[in-house]
Structure formats: C-alpha cells, structure tokens
Motif scaffolding. Sequence first.
Motif, PDB file in Angstrom:
ATOM      1  N   ARG A 188      45.333  58.001 138.905  1.00 58.85           N
ATOM      2  CA  ARG A 188      45.515  56.963 137.628  1.00 58.85           C
ATOM      3  C   ARG A 188      43.872  56.838 137.079  1.00 58.85           C
ATOM      4  O   ARG A 188      43.828  57.085 135.964  1.00 58.85           O
ATOM      5  CB  ARG A 188      45.924  55.772 138.152  1.00 58.85           C
ATOM      6  CG  ARG A 188      47.274  55.589 138.380  1.00 58.85           C
ATOM      7  CD  ARG A 188      47.715  54.300 139.199  1.00 58.85           C
ATOM      8  NE  ARG A 188      47.223  53.158 138.586  1.00 58.85           N
ATOM      9  CZ  ARG A 188      47.455  51.901 139.172  1.00 58.85           C
ATOM     10  NH1 ARG A 188      47.894  51.803 140.453  1.00 58.85           N
ATOM     11  NH2 ARG A 188      46.871  50.764 138.563  1.00 58.85           N
ATOM     12  N   ASP A 198      41.780  52.736 138.759  1.00 61.32           N
ATOM     13  CA  ASP A 198      41.616  52.684 137.211  1.00 61.32           C
ATOM     14  C   ASP A 198      40.667  51.698 136.422  1.00 61.32           C
ATOM     15  O   ASP A 198      39.975  51.714 135.384  1.00 61.32           O
ATOM     16  CB  ASP A 198      43.077  52.739 136.461  1.00 61.32           C
ATOM     17  CG  ASP A 198      43.694  51.430 136.986  1.00 61.32           C
ATOM     18  OD1 ASP A 198      43.332  50.810 138.022  1.00 61.32           O
ATOM     19  OD2 ASP A 198      44.805  51.488 136.377  1.00 61.32           O
ATOM     20  N   GLU A 226      47.469  58.430 144.687  1.00 64.02           N
ATOM     21  CA  GLU A 226      48.044  57.839 143.314  1.00 64.02           C
ATOM     22  C   GLU A 226      46.977  57.228 142.526  1.00 64.02           C
ATOM     23  O   GLU A 226      46.994  57.159 141.313  1.00 64.02           O
ATOM     24  CB  GLU A 226      49.180  57.047 143.599  1.00 64.02           C
ATOM     25  CG  GLU A 226      49.756  56.296 142.535  1.00 64.02           C
ATOM     26  CD  GLU A 226      50.875  55.257 142.591  1.00 64.02           C
ATOM     27  OE1 GLU A 226      51.580  54.629 141.880  1.00 64.02           O
ATOM     28  OE2 GLU A 226      51.179  55.040 144.083  1.00 64.02           O
ATOM     29  N   GLN A 227      46.417  56.239 143.555  1.00 63.23           N
ATOM     30  CA  GLN A 227      45.013  55.648 142.889  1.00 63.23           C
ATOM     31  C   GLN A 227      43.963  56.500 142.103  1.00 63.23           C
ATOM     32  O   GLN A 227      43.542  56.431 141.014  1.00 63.23           O
ATOM     33  CB  GLN A 227      44.313  54.960 143.827  1.00 63.23           C
ATOM     34  CG  GLN A 227      45.036  53.655 144.386  1.00 63.23           C
ATOM     35  CD  GLN A 227      44.886  52.373 143.438  1.00 63.23           C
ATOM     36  OE1 GLN A 227      43.983  52.514 142.515  1.00 63.23           O
ATOM     37  NE2 GLN A 227      45.850  51.643 143.501  1.00 63.23           N
TER      38      GLN A 227
END
Length: 259
Positions: free
Chosen positions: A76, A40, A72-73
């Motif tokens: 984001r 992010d 997940e990264q």
Amino acid sequence: MEYRPCIDIHNGKVKQIIGESLDAEGNNAKENFVSERGADFFAKFFKKHELAGGHIIMLNSHESPYFEQTKEQAIRALKLYKGGMMIGGGITCETAGEYLYAGASHVIMTSYIFHDGMVDFDRLHEMKTVWGAARVVLDLSCKKKNGHYYVVTDRWTKMSGEEVNAGLFEKLSEYCDEFLVHAADVEGKSGGVDEELISILSEWDGIPITYAGGVSSYDDILKVKEMSRGRLNLSIGSALDLYGGPLNFETMLSYCKDV
C-alpha cells in the motif's frame, strides 16, 4: 547530507523497535513506538515533503503468520509513493519483481546475498542481470566483534564473516546503486550514534551510503554530517516526533540540509 525516511513494519503495524531484539522469525521484539496509522499514511507524509530514497523494511520472516499483513501494508505504501521508496525484508531475485512493479524504486538485499556467512556472488550477479544494479540496494547492517564490524543477516541474528570496510564497499559497488548500514549495536536505543562505524563508512567515496542507528539529538545529526564531511546520508526513526520521539521533524530536516 540527505535525510532518508524509514517505515518499519512489524506484525502488520508501523513500529520503531530495538532491532537486535527481534527473534529469528521476526514475531517478537522490544517496541519503542507502535502507530495506529498505516504505512500509507507515512508514505503520503514523506511524499508531501518530497523526501525520496527512504526505506520500507518488512520485519517478519516469510514463515511468520504476520507476514501477509506486513506485506500488505508495504505494498500500500509503495503504490501511494511510486518511485519514492525502497523496500527490504527477505526479498529474493524471484520476489523482487512484485515490489518493483508495485512502485519500489529499489529492492534492498541482505540475507539473500549471503551463503555460509560470506557474500554469494552468483546471486549478486543474478540480481544484476535480471533487475540491474540501478534497482538494488545492499544492506550491510553490522555489529562489532573483536574490534571489527561484521555484516549481520537474518534480522540481525547471524554474524557473517564479511567485515564492513572500504574494501567490502569496493567489492560490492558494481552490483548495487547504494548501501544501507544500520549500526545494530545502537539502533533503536537513542543513546547516540556509533562514531567508530561512522568513521569507517566515511572512508568510502563511491556510491551513496545511508547510515542509521542511535540518533538521539540534533547534535548527533551534526556529528554525522561533520564526521562524514557530508558524504553519508542519514536515517532517523525512534528519535523523531513522527514516531513518538523528542526531535521535531521540520527542525531535523534543517539540520540535515547542507548549509
């Protein structure tokens, strides 16, 4: 020529690696750079500079114990820069929606659209029907064999039977919005661009192609621009100071711009 950002995520961390060193599951690779910052952060950086059309690549396979961290990264980053970046890495027609709804401008397809080493047009047609060609980028990253370049799949571990040339682009262009081509033989090695491949890509005068691989100097940037007559867009990873390399980010942007 446009600069196209990249965020490569491996084992839950933003990294720059030597792509051909990845194993089949994507768990092990030779690293050039490992960031302590999340994906992010880089998405926010590219958004601040109003740089769209970049790609996020999830380097772990779905079977990897690191895949969920990597995913997940990626999610984001997509949510932070909605509509600003594409995403690839084992995506299928069934899973594409999750990433598009999270904010991806496009999904990048490679291995999913190949079967027995050749393009699977049934799957391409399915992707076009369900999501539309305007939301699809085809990754035709390749390696050289016997004097010709062939698309490589499965994290660049399998050589396909599809030769990279203007004919292949023509055949596939109705199914996608852009092409992404990593020069797998030089990618991540900062030893200079693949001039022969750039010449082949430059023969195509249709939808955009982004070239990635081997940039190590400002002269390399000019070389890509001049050889392609500005037709190719350019992605740079390991060579940038953003990822621990020698090239200043702002200076790089000035070299990529048309003058």
